[in-house]
Design an enzyme around this catalytic site. Structure first.
Site, short mmCIF file in Angstrom:
data_model
loop_
_atom_site.label_atom_id
_atom_site.label_comp_id
_atom_site.label_asym_id
_atom_site.label_seq_id
_atom_site.Cartn_x
_atom_site.Cartn_y
_atom_site.Cartn_z
NE ARG A 120 -3.93 -2.12 2.16
CZ ARG A 120 -3.75 -3.13 3.01
NH1 ARG A 120 -2.79 -3.08 3.92
NH2 ARG A 120 -4.55 -4.17 2.96
CE LYS A 142 -0.65 13.51 -15.07
NZ LYS A 142 -1.05 13.84 -16.45
CD GLU A 184 7.06 14.98 -23.28
OE1 GLU A 184 6.39 16.00 -23.00
OE2 GLU A 184 6.53 13.86 -23.44
CE LYS A 226 5.48 16.75 -15.00
NZ LYS A 226 5.57 15.46 -15.66
CD GLU A 236 -3.92 16.13 -16.35
OE1 GLU A 236 -2.79 15.65 -16.15
OE2 GLU A 236 -4.58 15.93 -17.38
NE ARG A 240 0.71 16.61 -13.58
CZ ARG A 240 1.33 15.80 -12.74
NH1 ARG A 240 1.05 15.85 -11.46
NH2 ARG A 240 2.24 14.95 -13.17
CG ASN A 244 -1.91 16.10 -20.74
OD1 ASN A 244 -1.00 15.33 -20.49
ND2 ASN A 244 -2.88 16.36 -19.89
CG HIS A 247 1.22 14.46 -24.26
ND1 HIS A 247 2.02 15.56 -24.56
CD2 HIS A 247 2.02 13.62 -23.55
CE1 HIS A 247 3.21 15.37 -24.04
NE2 HIS A 247 3.24 14.20 -23.42
CG HIS A 251 -1.35 9.69 -25.28
ND1 HIS A 251 -1.94 10.19 -24.14
CD2 HIS A 251 -0.02 9.71 -25.03
CE1 HIS A 251 -1.01 10.48 -23.24
NE2 HIS A 251 0.17 10.21 -23.76
CG HIS A 264 5.76 9.68 -24.92
ND1 HIS A 264 4.39 9.60 -24.92
CD2 HIS A 264 6.08 10.77 -24.19
CE1 HIS A 264 3.90 10.61 -24.20
NE2 HIS A 264 4.91 11.32 -23.75
P1 NAD Z 1 12.32 4.63 -22.21
O1 NAD Z 1 12.19 4.51 -20.77
O2 NAD Z 1 11.79 3.52 -23.04
O3 NAD Z 1 13.85 4.85 -22.57
C1 NAD Z 1 14.22 4.98 -23.90
C2 NAD Z 1 15.33 4.00 -24.32
O4 NAD Z 1 16.58 4.49 -23.86
C3 NAD Z 1 15.18 2.62 -23.75
O5 NAD Z 1 15.61 1.69 -24.69
C4 NAD Z 1 16.13 2.67 -22.57
O6 NAD Z 1 16.58 1.39 -22.20
C5 NAD Z 1 17.25 3.50 -23.12
N1 NAD Z 1 18.05 4.21 -22.14
C6 NAD Z 1 17.61 4.82 -21.04
N2 NAD Z 1 18.59 5.51 -20.46
C7 NAD Z 1 19.70 5.29 -21.20
C8 NAD Z 1 21.03 5.75 -21.10
N3 NAD Z 1 21.41 6.61 -20.16
N4 NAD Z 1 21.92 5.33 -22.03
C9 NAD Z 1 21.51 4.50 -23.03
N5 NAD Z 1 20.27 4.06 -23.18
C10 NAD Z 1 19.36 4.46 -22.28
O7 NAD Z 1 11.62 5.94 -22.77
P2 NAD Z 1 11.53 7.44 -22.21
O8 NAD Z 1 11.43 8.27 -23.41
O9 NAD Z 1 12.53 7.72 -21.20
O10 NAD Z 1 10.11 7.47 -21.48
C11 NAD Z 1 8.92 7.27 -22.17
C12 NAD Z 1 7.87 6.83 -21.18
O11 NAD Z 1 7.66 7.86 -20.23
C13 NAD Z 1 6.53 6.58 -21.83
O12 NAD Z 1 6.02 5.37 -21.34
C14 NAD Z 1 5.66 7.74 -21.34
O13 NAD Z 1 4.31 7.41 -21.22
C15 NAD Z 1 6.27 8.06 -20.03
N6 NAD Z 1 6.05 9.42 -19.57
C16 NAD Z 1 5.55 9.60 -18.32
C17 NAD Z 1 5.34 10.86 -17.83
C18 NAD Z 1 4.86 11.07 -16.42
O14 NAD Z 1 4.51 12.18 -16.05
N7 NAD Z 1 4.86 10.04 -15.61
C19 NAD Z 1 5.64 11.97 -18.62
C20 NAD Z 1 6.16 11.75 -19.89
C21 NAD Z 1 6.37 10.47 -20.35
MG MG Z 2 4.87 13.15 -22.41
#
Ligand code: NAD
Ligand code: MG
Length: 359
Positions: A120, A142, A184, A226, A236, A240, A244, A247, A251, A264
């Site tokens: 929890r 999030k 972003e 942010k 949100e 907030r 998006n 987005h 999405h 993404h």
């Molecule tokens: P990801 O986590 O898939 O990373 C991208 C790639 O880079 C992966 O293959 C990873 O293994 C590799 N990688 C990571 N760090 C590395 C490094 N230092 N050196 C070499 N390779 C590395 O993708 P992302 O773009 O980081 O994140 C996308 C995700 O984030 C999506 O699922 C999206 O929905 C989410 N997201 C969440 C929020 C939120 O507020 N929670 C906001 C924006 C995006």
């Molecule tokens: Mg995003």
């Protein structure tokens, strides 16, 4: 190093941004209620950085377990999440064992959700290793996994105890991922800071060459924006939603092509062009503004055109968006460059027109 503070009604936490932070466990230790940690990473990031983190923590008497997940957006699912729980239980993790997310946004979102659920609620810390995660997903609480029918559909608001963004970790990031993170970053300029937008236009080449001062400034300015928005509206209910921008369209691209086909950030980039085009249709932006958006996104190495999908598919996918309220899709559009606003509903004919022109 610089430190920003995110202050929320029930909690506050630091966002540290700088160089050589991975092994500076002094930043981490104050956030561990007991000297036990469970590091969650993936098969790409773990070989690069897990050992260094584990060694540094071990040297300070922290008992660490680790779980290494398969890499990819398509593993941001229920089955993979369960591997985290399996590992926590196998390692006798307690309610106060701190989960540490060491990876990009996929790892951060999944670790955060696992922390929200495990007994929890266990403490967790974000060590984002992609630009996207440093400027966006690690900040704000999030957390989620995807469902085959929609992105991030299963999740929770759950804040980390700290965010540690080490610029040095970006050195190994593939160019395509760096560009995805820049989407972003551009988003922040477009939605709320025209000066930052102009700075990005001036410094895009330096950012893509990973100029360290430029990257640190971009991460800092993005996190400042942010943090300010999340501090005002954690769950949100208002402002907030502006985060998006791009987005709702993005999405739909990700879900329409199958998660992982486009990154993404790439989907958000094409989505921001669509948002700018829709804003121009409403008379909010001029044609030159839309062109500026396209140019900056292209300069970041990102797609300016969405993939071709039938209009009905777009509409269906967008109607699944979490921003749907009482059946109406709420679009984030641009009043001007540097000022976003919510628009509830857009004419189907307007949507068809911009989709035709920009895909
Ligand atoms: P990801 O986590 O898939 O990373 C991208 C790639 O880079 C992966 O293959 C990873 O293994 C590799 N990688 C990571 N760090 C590395 C490094 N230092 N050196 C070499 N390779 C590395 O993708 P992302 O773009 O980081 O994140 C996308 C995700 O984030 C999506 O699922 C999206 O929905 C989410 N997201 C969440 C929020 C939120 O507020 N929670 C906001 C924006 C995006
Ligand atoms: Mg995003």
């Amino acid at each position: 190093m610089i430190t920003l503070d995110l202050i929320l009604p029930d909690t506050r936490y630091p966002i540290h941004i700088g160089h050589g932070l991975l092994e500076q466990v002094d930043l981490l230790l104050p956030h561990l209620p007991i000297p036990k940690a469970a590091i969650v990473s993936n098969e790409t990031v773990a070989p690069l950085y897990l050992h260094r983190l584990q060694q540094a923590l071990g040297a300070r008497g922290v008992a660490c377990t680790s779980v290494i997940l398969p890499d990819g957006e398509r593993y941001k699912d229920w089955q993979t999440l369960n591997l985290i729980f399996d590992s926590l239980l196998a390692g006798n993790a307690e309610r106060r064992t701190t989960l540490i997310a060491l990876g990009g946004g996929v790892i951060g979102d999944m670790t955060g959700f696992a922390a929200a659920c495990y007994q929890r609620g266990a403490p967790f810390v974000q060590i984002p290793t992609t630009l996207l995660a440093q400027v966006d997903s690690s900040v704000g609480g999030k957390t989620a996994i995807n469902h085959p029918q929609g992105k991030n559909m299963i999740g929770a608001f759950y804040q980390p105890r700290a965010v540690i963004a080490d610029m040095d970790l970006l050195e190994t990031l593939p160019d395509r991922e760096l560009s995805a993170g820049l989407a972003e970053v551009i988003k922040y300029g477009l939605l709320g800071d025209a000066d930052f937008l102009a700075w990005l236009e001036q410094n895009m080449a330096a950012l893509r060459q990973r100029d360290s001062a430029a990257l640190q400034y971009a991460v800092r300015r993005s996190c400042e924006m942010k943090a300010a928005i999340v501090a005002e509206d954690e769950k949100e209910n208002g402002v907030r939603a502006l985060l998006n921008l791009g987005h709702t369209f993005g999405h739909a691209i990700e879900a329409g092509l199958g998660f992982g086909a486009w990154l993404h950030g790439e989907a958000v980039a094409a989505g921001m062009v669509l948002a700018a085009a829709a804003s121009a249709e409403l008379g909010w932006l001029g044609a030159a503004d839309v062109e500026r958006v396209r140019r900056l996104i292209a300069a970041a190495g990102l797609p300016v055109k969405a993939p071709a999908m039938p209009a009905e598919q777009w509409l269906k996918l967008m109607s699944h968006d979490k921003k749907v309220e009482a059946g109406t899709v709420r679009f984030v559009l641009l009043r001007s460059l540097g000022q976003a606003a919510i628009q509830a509903g857009l004419d189907t004919s307007l949507l068809e027109r911009i989709l035709l022109e920009n895909s």
